[in-house]
Motif scaffolding. Structure first.
Motif, PDB file in Angstrom:
ATOM      1  N   LEU A  23       0.754  -1.241  -0.051  1.00 52.45           N
ATOM      2  CA  LEU A  23       0.019   0.265  -0.022  1.00 52.45           C
ATOM      3  C   LEU A  23       0.833   1.422   0.181  1.00 52.45           C
ATOM      4  N   GLU A  24       0.637   2.190  -0.953  1.00 56.07           N
ATOM      5  CA  GLU A  24       1.233   3.475  -0.796  1.00 56.07           C
ATOM      6  C   GLU A  24       0.062   4.409  -0.245  1.00 56.07           C
ATOM      7  N   PHE A  25       0.539   5.632  -0.157  1.00 61.12           N
ATOM      8  CA  PHE A  25      -0.526   6.821   0.070  1.00 61.12           C
ATOM      9  C   PHE A  25      -1.152   7.383  -0.793  1.00 61.12           C
ATOM     10  N   GLY A  26      -2.691   7.201  -0.590  1.00 60.89           N
ATOM     11  CA  GLY A  26      -3.595   8.011  -1.291  1.00 60.89           C
ATOM     12  C   GLY A  26      -3.692   7.617  -2.869  1.00 60.89           C
ATOM     13  N   LYS A  27      -3.553   6.455  -3.235  1.00 59.44           N
ATOM     14  CA  LYS A  27      -3.523   5.863  -4.731  1.00 59.44           C
ATOM     15  C   LYS A  27      -4.650   5.109  -4.848  1.00 59.44           C
ATOM     16  N   ILE A  28      -5.131   4.143  -3.752  1.00 58.31           N
ATOM     17  CA  ILE A  28      -6.446   3.488  -4.296  1.00 58.31           C
ATOM     18  C   ILE A  28      -7.656   4.047  -3.323  1.00 58.31           C
ATOM     19  N   PHE A  29      -8.746   3.765  -3.893  1.00 59.32           N
ATOM     20  CA  PHE A  29      -9.848   4.161  -2.988  1.00 59.32           C
ATOM     21  C   PHE A  29     -11.058   3.138  -2.929  1.00 59.32           C
ATOM     22  N   THR A  30     -11.824   3.290  -1.906  1.00 59.70           N
ATOM     23  CA  THR A  30     -12.817   1.977  -1.618  1.00 59.70           C
ATOM     24  C   THR A  30     -13.963   2.097  -2.818  1.00 59.70           C
ATOM     25  N   ILE A  50     -22.866   6.814  -2.398  1.00 62.99           N
ATOM     26  CA  ILE A  50     -22.971   6.263  -3.436  1.00 62.99           C
ATOM     27  C   ILE A  50     -21.767   5.511  -4.205  1.00 62.99           C
ATOM     28  N   PRO A  51     -21.836   4.817  -5.153  1.00 61.68           N
ATOM     29  CA  PRO A  51     -20.571   3.952  -5.729  1.00 61.68           C
ATOM     30  C   PRO A  51     -19.467   4.893  -5.999  1.00 61.68           C
ATOM     31  N   TYR A  52     -18.359   4.697  -5.710  1.00 63.31           N
ATOM     32  CA  TYR A  52     -17.224   5.511  -5.994  1.00 63.31           C
ATOM     33  C   TYR A  52     -17.044   5.924  -7.271  1.00 63.31           C
ATOM     34  N   ILE A 160     -17.921  16.188  -0.038  1.00 63.80           N
ATOM     35  CA  ILE A 160     -17.450  14.766  -0.317  1.00 63.80           C
ATOM     36  C   ILE A 160     -16.559  14.205   0.628  1.00 63.80           C
ATOM     37  N   ILE A 161     -16.937  13.002   0.910  1.00 61.12           N
ATOM     38  CA  ILE A 161     -15.822  12.276   1.725  1.00 61.12           C
ATOM     39  C   ILE A 161     -15.440  10.885   1.076  1.00 61.12           C
ATOM     40  N   ILE A 162     -14.336  10.662   0.646  1.00 63.69           N
ATOM     41  CA  ILE A 162     -13.566   9.664   0.053  1.00 63.69           C
ATOM     42  C   ILE A 162     -12.728   8.952   0.973  1.00 63.69           C
ATOM     43  N   LEU A 163     -12.312   7.770   0.753  1.00 69.50           N
ATOM     44  CA  LEU A 163     -11.591   6.823   1.681  1.00 69.50           C
ATOM     45  C   LEU A 163     -10.554   6.136   0.970  1.00 69.50           C
ATOM     46  N   SER A 164      -9.313   5.869   1.311  1.00 70.64           N
ATOM     47  CA  SER A 164      -8.166   5.319   0.734  1.00 70.64           C
ATOM     48  C   SER A 164      -7.361   4.567   2.010  1.00 70.64           C
ATOM     49  N   PRO A 165      -7.164   3.199   1.621  1.00 69.93           N
ATOM     50  CA  PRO A 165      -6.502   2.278   2.640  1.00 69.93           C
ATOM     51  C   PRO A 165      -5.141   2.784   2.466  1.00 69.93           C
ATOM     52  N   VAL A 166      -4.420   2.935   3.301  1.00 66.78           N
ATOM     53  CA  VAL A 166      -2.758   3.232   3.444  1.00 66.78           C
ATOM     54  C   VAL A 166      -1.928   2.541   4.021  1.00 66.78           C
TER      55      VAL A 166
END
Length: 357
Positions: A23-30, A50-52, A160-166
């Motif tokens: 995992l890197e920082f802020g490249k993948i979103f849920t 809603i779906p990303y 807006i709120i988005i999530l990213s595993p880091v």
């Protein structure tokens, strides 16, 4: 706004979860995101998960031209028992509204925004990685969406709120970083937008960061914008110095972002009986402390790294090595304690953590 129901539309095609070790920082979103609209007629309305997906905006949307936007950054953690938890998210919502006020953006209902974060994190709980040091980064932000080329606050917005595993911020453990004191460019001045979390602050810091990166330094330490003499902050962190047994940090002066981790560190140090002072600190004072052998530690604090020990400061072309380039005792204890509270292995004496059902 507080009583509105958050409508949920589930995705029909779930993404594959990433490998927690890479995992890197802020490249993948849920799989999902939260969104809510604002108009002058209806206030904040239509909260939904809603779906990303991409967002569609008019090319004349104010955010593109005048940068009327604010954001926050916080994390969700998973305990070894599998419980999801947030660390002081109420402080982030308070700060979001402080930024809103400075940027002429209508304030949000902090309690409702917190409910939205909890609902989204609960829905995406399986996205919270469990490897040591990993977490789910939460990015709430507000953009001005009215199509208008006049210079004036927008009449329409989206929250807006988005999530990213880091991954763990430090791949090799918590290693001291090398930082360069910036003497050419300035980040902010009192009365400007330095204490707001707004996009322009970060855009204006890129050039200095690029210059020091070429010289092998991790980040820039900003000085005040008027005299270029007093220490302010590092791009993503507030700064602390341990001088002759006392921990000192620049006092909030209107151009420094009030960090949630900064606030937590001050509370912990006071709780432990370690002298901690918020005051105006000049780089000359730090240099003198180094020359006299009493600059014992330096470290940054922020959501991304939690505690980032500084092993070297470059000042006037001279490298100042701190604590032999090793992590200091206070920085280590703070890191262990804060991460312990976040992941549920240390007692949360301040009731900072919120469990997400």
């Amino acid at each position: 706004m507080g009583n509105q129901e958050i409508k949920v539309t589930h995705t029909t095609s779930k993404k594959t979860k990433p490998n927690p070790d890479t995992l890197e920082f802020g490249k993948i979103f849920t799989d999902h995101m939260f969104i809510m609209d604002y108009s002058q007629e209806n206030g904040w309305h239509s909260p939904r998960i809603i779906p990303y997906q991409p967002i569609t905006l008019d090319p004349a949307a104010i955010v593109f031209h005048y940068g009327q936007t604010v954001f926050e950054g916080l994390k969700a953690y998973k305990t070894k028992e599998g419980h999801a938890r947030l660390f002081r998210p109420n402080k982030n919502m308070e700060r979001l509204n402080r930024s809103n006020r400075r940027l002429c953006i209508p304030e949000i209902d902090e309690e409702f925004a917190l409910q939205a974060i909890e609902k989204l994190v609960s829905l995406e709980k399986e996205w919270i990685p469990t490897a040591p040091g990993t977490s789910l980064y939460i990015r709430p932000f507000i953009i001005s969406t009215e199509p208008y080329l006049g210079v004036a606050p927008s009449k329409k917005y989206q929250f807006i709120i988005i999530l990213s595993p880091v991954g763990a911020y430090y791949k090799e453990g918590i290693n001291p970083v090398r930082i360069a004191v910036e003497q050419t460019f300035v980040r902010a001045v009192n009365g400007g937008t330095g204490e707001a979390k707004t996009a322009g602050n970060y855009a204006s810091s890129l050039k200095a960061q690029e210059v020091v990166s070429e010289k092998g330094y991790a980040q820039v330490l900003w000085l005040d914008g008027l005299e270029k003499k007093y220490i302010e902050e590092v791009g993503s962190m507030n700064m602390f110095f341990k001088v002759d047994g006392e921990v000192i940090t620049p006092s909030l002066n209107g151009s420094i972002l009030e960090g949630v981790t900064r606030n937590s560190v001050i509370a912990l140090l006071k709780h432990w009986g370690i002298p901690v002072t918020e005051k105006k600190i000049s780089m000359d004072e730090i240099y003198e402390a180094h020359q006299n052998g009493v600059l014992e530690e330096a470290f940054g604090t922020g959501t991304a790294a939690v505690i980032s020990p500084v092993g070297e400061l470059a000042w006037n072309g001279e490298p100042l090595t701190i604590n032999d380039g090793e992590i200091g005792n206070i920085a280590k204890k703070l890191y262990d304690t804060l991460t312990g509270i976040q992941y549920g292995t240390e007692k949360d004496v301040f009731n900072w953590v919120i469990e997400v059902s």
